[in-house]
Design an enzyme around this catalytic site. Structure first.
Site, PDB file in Angstrom:
ATOM      1  N   ASN A 122       0.434  -1.323  -0.100  1.00 22.10           N
ATOM      2  CA  ASN A 122      -0.187  -0.042   0.082  1.00 22.10           C
ATOM      3  C   ASN A 122       0.932   1.570  -0.388  1.00 22.10           C
ATOM      4  O   ASN A 122       0.674   2.433  -1.053  1.00 22.10           O
ATOM      5  CB  ASN A 122      -1.162   0.649   0.996  1.00 22.10           C
ATOM      6  CG  ASN A 122      -2.279  -0.565   0.641  1.00 22.10           C
ATOM      7  OD1 ASN A 122      -3.063  -0.076   0.063  1.00 22.10           O
ATOM      8  ND2 ASN A 122      -2.155  -1.869   1.314  1.00 22.10           N
TER       9      ASN A 122
ATOM     10  N   LEU B 131      -4.285   2.230  17.872  1.00 22.01           N
ATOM     11  CA  LEU B 131      -3.173   3.065  18.300  1.00 22.01           C
ATOM     12  C   LEU B 131      -4.731   3.528  19.259  1.00 22.01           C
ATOM     13  O   LEU B 131      -5.732   3.597  19.332  1.00 22.01           O
ATOM     14  CB  LEU B 131      -3.392   4.333  17.604  1.00 22.01           C
ATOM     15  CG  LEU B 131      -2.295   3.623  16.495  1.00 22.01           C
ATOM     16  CD1 LEU B 131      -2.745   4.995  14.908  1.00 22.01           C
ATOM     17  CD2 LEU B 131      -0.379   3.873  16.872  1.00 22.01           C
TER      18      LEU B 131
ATOM     19  N   ASN C 252      -6.928   4.830   7.881  1.00 18.69           N
ATOM     20  CA  ASN C 252      -6.889   3.250   7.540  1.00 18.69           C
ATOM     21  C   ASN C 252      -7.415   3.210   6.567  1.00 18.69           C
ATOM     22  O   ASN C 252      -8.330   3.545   5.979  1.00 18.69           O
ATOM     23  CB  ASN C 252      -7.447   3.270   8.774  1.00 18.69           C
ATOM     24  CG  ASN C 252      -6.139   1.872   9.100  1.00 18.69           C
ATOM     25  OD1 ASN C 252      -5.339   0.811   8.641  1.00 18.69           O
ATOM     26  ND2 ASN C 252      -7.104   0.752   9.597  1.00 18.69           N
TER      27      ASN C 252
ATOM     28  N   HIS D  31      -8.462  -0.956   5.732  1.00 18.11           N
ATOM     29  CA  HIS D  31      -8.777  -2.578   6.382  1.00 18.11           C
ATOM     30  C   HIS D  31      -9.776  -3.242   5.268  1.00 18.11           C
ATOM     31  O   HIS D  31     -10.339  -2.959   4.220  1.00 18.11           O
ATOM     32  CB  HIS D  31      -9.992  -1.919   7.316  1.00 18.11           C
ATOM     33  CG  HIS D  31     -10.209  -3.411   7.923  1.00 18.11           C
ATOM     34  ND1 HIS D  31      -9.122  -3.927   9.065  1.00 18.11           N
ATOM     35  CD2 HIS D  31     -11.199  -4.548   8.303  1.00 18.11           C
ATOM     36  CE1 HIS D  31      -9.801  -4.765   9.448  1.00 18.11           C
ATOM     37  NE2 HIS D  31     -11.034  -5.567   8.789  1.00 18.11           N
TER      38      HIS D  31
ATOM     39  N   ASP E  37     -11.031   0.320  14.109  1.00 17.11           N
ATOM     40  CA  ASP E  37     -11.908  -0.411  12.593  1.00 17.11           C
ATOM     41  C   ASP E  37     -12.876   0.357  12.721  1.00 17.11           C
ATOM     42  O   ASP E  37     -13.836  -0.167  12.005  1.00 17.11           O
ATOM     43  CB  ASP E  37     -11.841  -1.438  11.902  1.00 17.11           C
ATOM     44  CG  ASP E  37      -9.867  -1.629  12.071  1.00 17.11           C
ATOM     45  OD1 ASP E  37      -9.083  -0.732  11.988  1.00 17.11           O
ATOM     46  OD2 ASP E  37      -9.745  -3.340  12.154  1.00 17.11           O
TER      47      ASP E  37
HETATM   48  C1  GAR Z   1      -3.435  -4.739   3.639  1.00 18.65           C
HETATM   49  O1  GAR Z   1      -3.878  -5.561   3.092  1.00 18.65           O
HETATM   50  C2  GAR Z   1      -3.943  -3.910   4.664  1.00 18.65           C
HETATM   51  O2  GAR Z   1      -5.529  -3.699   4.614  1.00 18.65           O
HETATM   52  C3  GAR Z   1      -4.286  -5.118   6.205  1.00 18.65           C
HETATM   53  O3  GAR Z   1      -2.718  -5.530   6.163  1.00 18.65           O
HETATM   54  C4  GAR Z   1      -2.067  -5.327   5.042  1.00 18.65           C
HETATM   55  C5  GAR Z   1      -0.659  -5.082   4.362  1.00 18.65           C
HETATM   56  O4  GAR Z   1      -0.039  -5.031   3.766  1.00 18.65           O
HETATM   57  N1  GAR Z   1      -4.356  -4.039   7.168  1.00 18.65           N
HETATM   58  C6  GAR Z   1      -5.053  -4.496   8.235  1.00 18.65           C
HETATM   59  O5  GAR Z   1      -5.166  -5.787   8.707  1.00 18.65           O
HETATM   60  C7  GAR Z   1      -4.729  -3.419   9.255  1.00 18.65           C
HETATM   61  N2  GAR Z   1      -5.402  -4.542  11.079  1.00 18.65           N
HETATM   62  P1  GAR Z   1       1.374  -4.163   2.707  1.00 18.65           P
HETATM   63  O6  GAR Z   1       1.860  -3.870   4.508  1.00 18.65           O
HETATM   64  O7  GAR Z   1       1.259  -4.909   1.745  1.00 18.65           O
HETATM   65  O8  GAR Z   1       0.477  -2.363   2.428  1.00 18.65           O
END
Ligand code: GAR
Length: 208
Positions: free
Chosen positions: A14, A93, A107, A109, A145
């Site tokens: 991301n 947080l 954020n 999710h 969330d």
């Molecule tokens: C992503 O899928 C994000 O939506 C998720 O972790 C992954 C990170 O991928 N976040 C959560 O689960 C937050 N609770 P990335 O490091 O390749 O962006």
């Protein structure tokens, strides 16, 4: 110009999509700093390759969560961060942190909130048997969330999906809606009453 502080925990795909959007000029902002809560997070390498300041702030280096969060805030403030972006940041947080950046934390999710909050969204969605999942960009409030939703994208859950195949399908959408949401924020086009988010449209001629 808004100064983004991007918090990550791992791979940072991301983060990469946001860096690209900034480089393309799609998001008129500067990435001031990338912080990871793990020293070996690949996200830090991605940032450094692009010449973006990247620092680890390691949770277990601090006696208490409040100390960890104060260390995060110190880095963010030292870099003049005006918008905090949680891009795969896997820690909750506390209000201490959230209050320092009220209404200025986004954020992503990997589920259609309010379904499947928490750290195991894909596992939970598959266990429930939903036929559609997706991802959500939202403002961060004090809950988990639970903040006002900015954008969502849906994907089908297919027969035989595993956490990995579903995650990959959802991730493609994350890389689309997270930069798009950050763009709207930076352009001053998001309004929220603390529950719902309204997106202001740009009139012809460019003004709001
Ligand atoms: C992503 O899928 C994000 O939506 C998720 O972790 C992954 C990170 O991928 N976040 C959560 O689960 C937050 N609770 P990335 O490091 O390749 O962006």
């Amino acid at each position: 110009k808004e100064r983004l502080g991007i918090l990550c925990s791992g791979r940072g795909s991301n983060l990469a999509s946001i860096i690209e959007a900034v480089e393309r000029g799609d998001i008129p902002a500067e990435i001031a700093i990338v912080i990871a809560d793990k020293a070996d997070a690949y996200a830090l390498e991605r940032a450094r390759e692009k010449g973006i300041p990247a620092v680890p702030v390691i949770y277990r280096d601090y006696a208490e969560r409040a100390d960890f969060e104060r260390a995060l805030l110190k880095e963010l403030q030292a870099h003049g961060v005006t918008l905090v972006v949680l891009a795969g940041f896997m820690r909750i947080l506390s209000p201490i942190f959230v209050h320092a950046y009220t209404g200025r934390i986004l954020n992503i999710h990997p589920a259609l909130l309010p379904s499947f909050p928490g750290a195991h969204a894909h596992r939970d969605a598959l266990a429930y048997g939903v036929k559609v999942s997706g991802c959500t960009v939202h403002f961060v409030d004090e809950g988990m969330d639970s903040g006002p939703i900015i954008m969502q994208a849906a994907v089908p859950v297919l027969e035989g999906d595993t956490e990995e195949t579903l995650a990959a399908r959802v991730l493609e959408q994350e890389h689309r809606i997270f930069p798009a949401s950050i763009k709207l924020y930076v352009e001053g086009r998001l309004r929220t009453d603390g529950r719902k988010v309204q997106i202001l449209h740009v009139a012809e001629g460019g003004s709001l």
